[in-house]
Design an enzyme around this catalytic site. Structure first.
Site, PDB file in Angstrom:
ATOM      1  N   TYR A 114       0.135  28.008  32.968  1.00 23.51           N
ATOM      2  CA  TYR A 114       0.649  26.642  33.035  1.00 23.51           C
ATOM      3  C   TYR A 114       0.732  26.024  31.641  1.00 23.51           C
ATOM      4  CZ  TYR A 114       1.273  21.805  34.080  1.00 23.51           C
ATOM      5  OH  TYR A 114       1.797  20.541  34.117  1.00 23.51           O
ATOM      6  N   TRP A 116       3.259  23.174  28.863  1.00 23.96           N
ATOM      7  CA  TRP A 116       4.554  22.614  28.465  1.00 23.96           C
ATOM      8  C   TRP A 116       5.220  23.387  27.343  1.00 23.96           C
ATOM      9  CZ3 TRP A 116       6.874  17.345  28.916  1.00 23.96           C
ATOM     10  CH2 TRP A 116       6.608  16.779  30.158  1.00 23.96           C
TER      11      TRP A 116
HETATM   12  P1  PGD Z   1       0.113  20.985  25.887  1.00 22.55           P
HETATM   13  O1  PGD Z   1      -0.739  20.345  24.868  1.00 22.55           O
HETATM   14  O2  PGD Z   1       1.526  20.529  25.969  1.00 22.55           O
HETATM   15  O3  PGD Z   1      -0.626  20.736  27.262  1.00 22.55           O
HETATM   16  O4  PGD Z   1      -1.163  20.410  29.622  1.00 22.55           O
HETATM   17  P2  PGD Z   1      -0.448  21.468  28.666  1.00 22.55           P
HETATM   18  O5  PGD Z   1      -1.258  22.707  28.660  1.00 22.55           O
HETATM   19  O6  PGD Z   1       0.994  21.571  29.004  1.00 22.55           O
HETATM   20  O7  PGD Z   1       0.027  22.564  25.718  1.00 22.55           O
HETATM   21  C1  PGD Z   1       1.091  23.360  25.397  1.00 22.55           C
HETATM   22  C2  PGD Z   1       0.626  24.409  24.411  1.00 22.55           C
HETATM   23  O8  PGD Z   1       1.711  25.264  24.125  1.00 22.55           O
HETATM   24  C3  PGD Z   1       0.168  23.831  23.096  1.00 22.55           C
HETATM   25  O9  PGD Z   1      -1.113  24.302  22.792  1.00 22.55           O
HETATM   26  C4  PGD Z   1       1.204  24.325  22.077  1.00 22.55           C
HETATM   27  O10 PGD Z   1       0.662  24.610  20.818  1.00 22.55           O
HETATM   28  C5  PGD Z   1       1.721  25.578  22.734  1.00 22.55           C
HETATM   29  N1  PGD Z   1       3.104  25.921  22.384  1.00 22.55           N
HETATM   30  C6  PGD Z   1       4.100  25.095  22.038  1.00 22.55           C
HETATM   31  N2  PGD Z   1       5.236  25.786  21.888  1.00 22.55           N
HETATM   32  C7  PGD Z   1       4.963  27.083  22.119  1.00 22.55           C
HETATM   33  C8  PGD Z   1       5.742  28.273  22.130  1.00 22.55           C
HETATM   34  O11 PGD Z   1       6.934  28.283  21.896  1.00 22.55           O
HETATM   35  N3  PGD Z   1       5.105  29.427  22.455  1.00 22.55           N
HETATM   36  C9  PGD Z   1       3.784  29.470  22.732  1.00 22.55           C
HETATM   37  N4  PGD Z   1       3.260  30.638  23.045  1.00 22.55           N
HETATM   38  N5  PGD Z   1       3.021  28.353  22.723  1.00 22.55           N
HETATM   39  C10 PGD Z   1       3.601  27.170  22.444  1.00 22.55           C
HETATM   40  C11 PGD Z   1      -0.567  19.188  29.964  1.00 22.55           C
HETATM   41  C12 PGD Z   1      -1.178  18.710  31.295  1.00 22.55           C
HETATM   42  O12 PGD Z   1      -2.464  18.120  31.064  1.00 22.55           O
HETATM   43  C13 PGD Z   1      -0.331  17.761  32.009  1.00 22.55           C
HETATM   44  S1  PGD Z   1       1.361  18.082  32.093  1.00 22.55           S
HETATM   45  C14 PGD Z   1      -0.844  16.725  32.701  1.00 22.55           C
HETATM   46  S2  PGD Z   1       0.182  15.571  33.438  1.00 22.55           S
HETATM   47  C15 PGD Z   1      -2.278  16.546  32.926  1.00 22.55           C
HETATM   48  N6  PGD Z   1      -2.696  15.235  32.645  1.00 22.55           N
HETATM   49  C16 PGD Z   1      -3.993  14.939  32.536  1.00 22.55           C
HETATM   50  C17 PGD Z   1      -4.534  13.624  32.750  1.00 22.55           C
HETATM   51  O13 PGD Z   1      -3.825  12.658  33.049  1.00 22.55           O
HETATM   52  N7  PGD Z   1      -5.862  13.466  32.588  1.00 22.55           N
HETATM   53  C18 PGD Z   1      -6.679  14.480  32.279  1.00 22.55           C
HETATM   54  N8  PGD Z   1      -7.989  14.241  32.134  1.00 22.55           N
HETATM   55  N9  PGD Z   1      -6.191  15.718  32.080  1.00 22.55           N
HETATM   56  C19 PGD Z   1      -4.890  15.984  32.202  1.00 22.55           C
HETATM   57  N10 PGD Z   1      -4.430  17.264  31.982  1.00 22.55           N
HETATM   58  C20 PGD Z   1      -3.073  17.665  32.272  1.00 22.55           C
END
Ligand code: PGD
Length: 822
Positions: A114, A116
Site C-alpha cells: 500500500y 501513494w
Molecule cells: P507516503 O508518505 O505517501 O504515505 O500512507 P503512504 O504510505 O501512502 O508514502 C509513499 C512512499 O513512497 C514514500 O516513502 C516515498 O518516499 C515513496 N516513493 C515515492 N515515489 C516512489 C517511487 O517512484 N518508487 C518507490 N519505490 N517509492 C516511492 C498514506 C496513508 O496514511 C493515507 S493515504 C492515509 S489517508 C492515512 N491517514 C492517516 C491518518 O489520518 N491518521 C493516521 N494516524 N494515520 C494515517 N495513515 C494513513
C-alpha cells in the site's frame, strides 16, 4: 532527455502539475503550472526532498540478514546496512523470492504494498510490483485504502456502490449556485485540497470555496479544529467533542422527526429502513431517545444550538457533507451512515446543491467532473492467488497467521507470510501503533523494499533497492478527474545509483526467468508510446476525443483532456425516476437500515446508523489516565510522509520536532509554554513534539498531524519517537468487523513538558549507519564482489536472527522482550 527550450520541464505530482527549472549544479526548482489558479504550497518542499542526504544512493542489505540469512528477527530497524552492487542485490532478492515461492508457495509473498508513491501512469510503483508479482506466480494482496477503507466497504450496502458517492459527487458549480447551508462534518479543510492521486492541473477548490462565500452560503463548521474551514467563509463554528459527530447527526435527525420537519414523502419513495431508524431515534428498544439534549451531553454543543441547526437545515437548500477523516476512526461507518440518513430525512438528495456529499475538502478533486475516458494504464496481469487482506490489517497478518477475522460479511484467515515486498509506500508512516508494527515486521523471513529515501520502512527492511523519483524518469501523468494529461519529461539525473522501479523489477524478472513476459521487450519510452497509443485509440473510438500523436503530445508537454460533463448532481437520475434508475441495493433504494448488515450480527456495526461509544474518546474510562484527545490528521506541509525533508515541512517544525497544537488552557494546566518541547504519551508509546498554543482548537483536543518521519530512540519499549510521529500513539484496531478500516484519526493521550534532560536528537534526517561488507572476500563497502549470477543466496532455510536454525520458526506475537527491542 527532451526539453523544450525556454520553458520549464513539464511534470506532475500528487500535489499537481508543475514545471521544473534545473540549476547548473543539478538542483531543481518547482514552478507552478501556468493554468493552475491555486498551485500547491507543497511545491516549496520539492527541491530539498529531491536531493536530500537521506536519498538512497546504492542497494543495501541489513548486516544481520547478509550474515545470517533470512528469518524472523527483532533486529530490523536497529542494525547497520552494507552497501551492495546492483547485480548482487538483484541476485540476492531474486534468490530469496524464488526460495520463498518454492518452499512456502506464492501466497507466502505479501505484495499488497500500500502507498501513494509518485504520480505517473507507467512508473506507478504498486502497479509495477503487482504486474511483476502476478507474472511471478502470484502474491497475497491488499484491498481498499487507508484513506477510505471504511466507506469503500460500507457504501455498497447503503447506496449500491461506493463510486456513485465517491466519484460522482455533486459538482462545485452546482453547489456554489444552489446550496444555502452546508452542514460540514469535519469541515472542508483547505490543506487537503491540493492533493489527489495522480494530481490535478487546475486546483479548483480554493476558488469554489471563495465562490461559495461570495454567494452568501452559510457553512456550519462541525469540527474540533477551526482550521478545518478557511477563514473568510461565512461560517459558524461548532467545536464538537471529537468522535461524537454521529450523536450530533442523530440529535439533528431526532429534532427533524419530533418537529415534523422531515420529508416523509422522500423517505417513503426513495428509502428503505426508515421505520427501523425512527424507532432507534425514539429509543423504543433502549429507552434512550436520541434527542437534542442527549446529543448535547455527548457532543458538548448546546441542545438549543442543535435544534436551531436542524430547523435551519430543513428551511434551506442544505448539503450534508462528511469528510473522509470521520470514517478513519473506530465505528467510522456510523458518521457516514448517519450523515446519509440525515440528508435523506431532509429530503434533498438528488436536488441541485442539496443532499449528501462525502469528502469535500478531503481530496483535491472531490466535486470536479472528470474526462469521459479511462487514463492510460499499465496492464496488471492476473494474480492467481486469491488471498488478500483489508490493507489496514497488515500487522495482524504478520503476527497472527492462521487466525480468522470478519470482513465484509465473510470470514477469512490470515495466510502465513514469509516475504514482504514493498514498493512505493511507507507503512512506518501510515500504519497505527508503530511499536506493534515493528514487532510484526520482525516476523517474516525477509523484507524487501524499493524506496527513494531512507524512510523508516526502508530502515526496517533487509534488502533496500534505491528507486528514482518521478523527476528522474519519463512518464505520462494525470489524476482521474484531471484537466490535462502531462508528458512528464525527465527533469533531474537519477540520484546515485537509483533505478526506476520498472528497471529493478525487470532485473528481477530476468533472473527469475520471466523477463520477456514482464517487459514485453519494450524499454521505457516504448512503453510510454504503447500505453499512450492504446489509450488514444480507445479514447477516439469511444468518442471521448482524439488525442494527438505521441510525438506531438510529448513535444507539447501536455494535452488538455476533452469531454467532461459541465455539471453533475449526485443521485439526480435516481431521484427523477427511481424505477428506471434504481440503486444497486437489495431494495433498489437508499438503505437507512440494512438487513444484510443486521444479519451479520456484528457487535461494532449494527444494521442501522447508531451511536456506539468508542474505546478512546473524551467520555471513555480510559480518559481518566490520558485525558486529551489526539487528532492525527493529514499534514498541511507535506504529502503524508513525503517531502518531510523539504523546506516547507522543516520550516514548520517547533523545537526541531513536529508541532503539536493545543488549547492555551490545556497547556496552562500543564505548565506548557509556546515552543516548549513536550512528550505526548499513552500506553502504546510516546513521541516528542514542539508546543503551539492556539484557541482555534477545542479544549481537551490536541492535533499532531501525520508524516513526521518515525525516529525511534534506541532502548525504548514501548517506543519513544524523537521526531513526533503520531502513529506511535494510535491504536491498531479496525473501524469495525464489517470493513476493517484504518482508525488512525483519534487516540487518547497525555502531554507533559519534556523534563528528561538533554532530549534525544532527531536522527532520521541522516542516512542510517553503513558498515563494510563483513563477508570473506569482500572489499570495504564494495559488495561481495561475487557479481552477477553468483548469488550466494541467503541460507536455504529460514533462520532467526541470532536464534538457532529451525525448520519452523515460532510464529506468534512475541512479547515485549529484548528481542523485539532495538
Ligand atoms: P507516503 O508518505 O505517501 O504515505 O500512507 P503512504 O504510505 O501512502 O508514502 C509513499 C512512499 O513512497 C514514500 O516513502 C516515498 O518516499 C515513496 N516513493 C515515492 N515515489 C516512489 C517511487 O517512484 N518508487 C518507490 N519505490 N517509492 C516511492 C498514506 C496513508 O496514511 C493515507 S493515504 C492515509 S489517508 C492515512 N491517514 C492517516 C491518518 O489520518 N491518521 C493516521 N494516524 N494515520 C494515517 N495513515 C494513513
Amino acid at each position: 532527455m527532451t526539453r523544450t527550450a525556454g520553458r520549464p520541464v513539464p511534470t506532475t505530482s500528487h500535489w499537481g502539475a508543475f514545471g521544473v527549472r534545473r540549476g547548473a549544479d543539478g538542483s531543481v526548482l518547482a514552478v507552478p503550472h501556468p493554468a493552475d489558479p491555486a498551485p500547491s504550497p507543497l511545491l516549496a518542499g520539492v527541491p530539498g526532498a529531491q536531493r536530500h542526504p537521506t536519498r538512497i544512493r546504492r542497494p543495501a542489505a541489513r548486516l544481520g540478514w547478509l550474515e545470517r540469512g533470512p528469518g524472523p528477527t527483532g533486529r530490523r530497524g536497529s542494525e547497520p546496512f552494507v552497501e551492495l552492487d546492483w547485480d548482487e542485490a538483484l541476485d540476492l532478492a531474486a534468490a530469496e523470492l524464488a526460495r520463498v515461492r518454492d518452499r512456502h508457495g506464492n501466497q507466502a509473498v505479501f505484495g499488497g504494498s500500500y502507498g501513494w508513491a509518485s504520480a505517473g501512469r507507467f512508473h506507478h510503483a504498486q502497479s509495477q510490483l503487482h504486474r511483476f508479482l502476478s507474472a511471478f506466480g502470484g502474491f497475497t494482496g491488499s484491498r481498499n485504502s487507508y484513506s477510505l477503507g471504511t466507506s469503500l466497504v460500507l457504501l455498497p450496502y447503503l447506496v449500491g456502490d461506493a463510486d456513485s458517492v465517491l466519484r460522482s459527487a455533486t459538482s462545485w458549480p452546482v453547489i456554489t449556485r444552489h446550496t444555502e447551508l452546508v452542514l460540514a462534518f469535519g469541515g472542508i479543510p483547505e490543506k487537503n485540497v491540493y492533493v489527489t492521486p495522480g494530481g490535478v492541473t487546475r486546483h479548483g477548490t480554493p476558488g469554489h470555496l471563495a465562490a461559495l462565500a461570495a454567494a452568501g452560503a452559510q457553512v456550519a463548521l462541525i469540527s474540533p479544529l477551526r482550521d478545518d474551514l478557511p477563514d473568510g467563509q461565512p461560517a459558524r463554528w461548532y467545536p464538537i467533542r471529537p468522535a461524537t459527530d454521529t450523536a450530533l447527526m442523530l440529535g439533528l435527525a431526532h429534532t427533524l422527526v419530533q418537529e415534523g420537519l422531515y420529508d416523509r414523502e422522500f423517505t417513503d419513495r426513495y428509502c428503505t429502513g426508515t421505520d427501523v431508524l425512527l424507532r432507534y431515534l425514539r429509543g423504543e428498544a433502549d429507552g434512550v431517545p436520541k434527542d437534542a439534549r442527549w446529543a448535547a451531553d455527548l457532543t458538548g454543543l448546546p441542545a438549543e444550538a442543535i435544534r436551531d441547526l436542524a430547523r435551519r437545515a430543513a428551511a434551506h437548500r442544505t448539503l450534508v457533507t462528511v469528510t473522509w477523516s470521520l470514517q478513519r476512526a473506530r465505528h467510522g461507518e456510523q458518521p457516514v451512515w448517519a450523515g446519509l440518513a440525515l440528508a435523506a430525512l431532509l429530503g434533498q438528495i438528488g436536488l441541485p446543491g442539496g443532499g449528501f456529499g462525502h469528502g469535500y475538502g478531503s481530496m483535491g478533486d472531490v466535486g470536479d467532473t472528470g474526462p469521459q475516458t479511462r487514463l492510460p494504464h499499465l496492464p496488471q496481469g492476473r494474480n492467481p492467488v486469491t488471498e488478500f487482506i483489508p490493507c489496514a490489517r497488515i500487522a495482524d497478518l504478520l503476527l497472527h497467521p492462521g487466525e480468522s477475522y470478519d470482513y465484509d460479511g465473510t470470514r477469512r484467515t490470515y495466510p502465513d507470510i514469509r516475504l514482504v515486498h514493498w514498493a512505493g509506500g511507507n507503512p512506518f508512516h501510515h500504519h497505527q501503533d508503530l511499536g506493534r508494527l515493528r514487532r510484526a515486521f520482525g516476523r517474516p523471513d525477509t523484507v524487501l523494499v524499493h524506496e527513494t529515501h531512507w524512510t523508516a520502512t526502508a530502515r526496517h527492511a533487509d534488502l533496500v533497492l534505491p528507486a528514482t523519483t518521478a523527476l528522474e524518469r519519463e512518464d505520462i501523468g494525470a489524476g482521474r478527474r484531471d484537466t490535462h494529461l502531462i508528458a512528464m519529461h525527465r527533469a533531474a539525473d537519477p540520484y546515485g545509483q537509483a533505478r526506476d522501479d520498472h528497471a529493478i523489477l525487470a532485473g528481477l524478472a530476468e533472473r527469475l526467468g520471466f523477463g520477456q513476459e514482464f517487459t514485453e521487450g519494450r524499454d521505457t519510452r516504448q512503453w510510454l508510446e504503447h500505453l499512450y497509443g492504446t489509450w488514444a485509440r480507445e479514447s477516439a473510438a469511444s468518442g471521448a476525443g482524439e488525442p494527438p500523436p505521441f510525438e506531438e503530445f510529448w513535444a507539447a508537454g501536455e494535452w488538455e483532456l476533452p469531454g467532461r460533463p459541465a455539471e453533475r448532481t449526485l443521485f439526480a437520475a435516481f431521484r427523477a425516476d427511481p424505477q428506471s434508475a434504481p440503486l444497486a441495493t437489495p431494495s433498489g433504494r437508499i438503505e437507512l437500515a440494512s438487513a444484510r448488515i443486521a444479519a451479520m450480527d456484528l457487535p461494532d456495526c449494527p444494521g442501522h446508523p447508531a451511536w456506539l461509544e468508542p474505546e478512546e474518546w473524551p467520555g471513555a474510562p480510559a480518559a481518566a489516565r490520558h485525558p486529551l484527545l489526539l487528532i492525527a490528521n493529514q499534514p498541511a506541509t507535506r504529502l503524508h510522509s513525503q517531502l518531510d525533508t523539504g523546506a516547507l515541512s522543516l520550516a514548520a517544525k517547533v523545537a526541531g520536532r513536529e508541532a503539536v497544537q493545543m488549547h492555551p488552557e490545556d497547556a496552562g494546566e500543564r505548565s506548557i509554554s509556546p515552543g516548549d518541547l513536550v512528550r505526548i504519551f499513552n500506553d502504546r508509546g510516546a513521541c516528542l513534539a514542539g508546543a503551539v498554543l492556539t484557541d482555534r482548537i477545542a479544549r481537551g483536543v490536541v492535533r499532531l498531524p501525520t508524516g513526521a518521519w518515525f525516529d525511534p530512540v534506541p532502548g525504548h519499549e514501548p517506543p519513544l519517537c524523537a521526531h513526533g510521529n503520531p502513529n506511535v500513539l494510535t491504536a491498531d484496531v479496525p473501524s469495525s468487523r464489517l470493513s476493517q478500516g484504518c482508525t488512525g484519526q483519534h487516540a487518547l493521550v497525555e502531554i507533559e513538558r519534556w523534563s528528561g534532560g538533554e532530549p534525544p536528537p532527531v536522527t532520521v534526517r541522516e542516512p542510517p549507519r553503513f558498515v563494510p561488507d563483513p563477508r570473506p572476500g569482500s572489499g570495504p563497502n564494495s559488495g561481495s564482489g561475487l557479481g552477477s549470477g553468483a548469488a550466494p543466496g541467503p541460507g536455504p532455510e529460514p533462520r532467526g536472527g541470532g536464534t538457532p536454525p529451525s525448520a519452523t520458526p515460532p510464529r506468534h506475537e512475541p512479547p515485549h522482550d529484548r528481542e523485539s527491542t532495538p
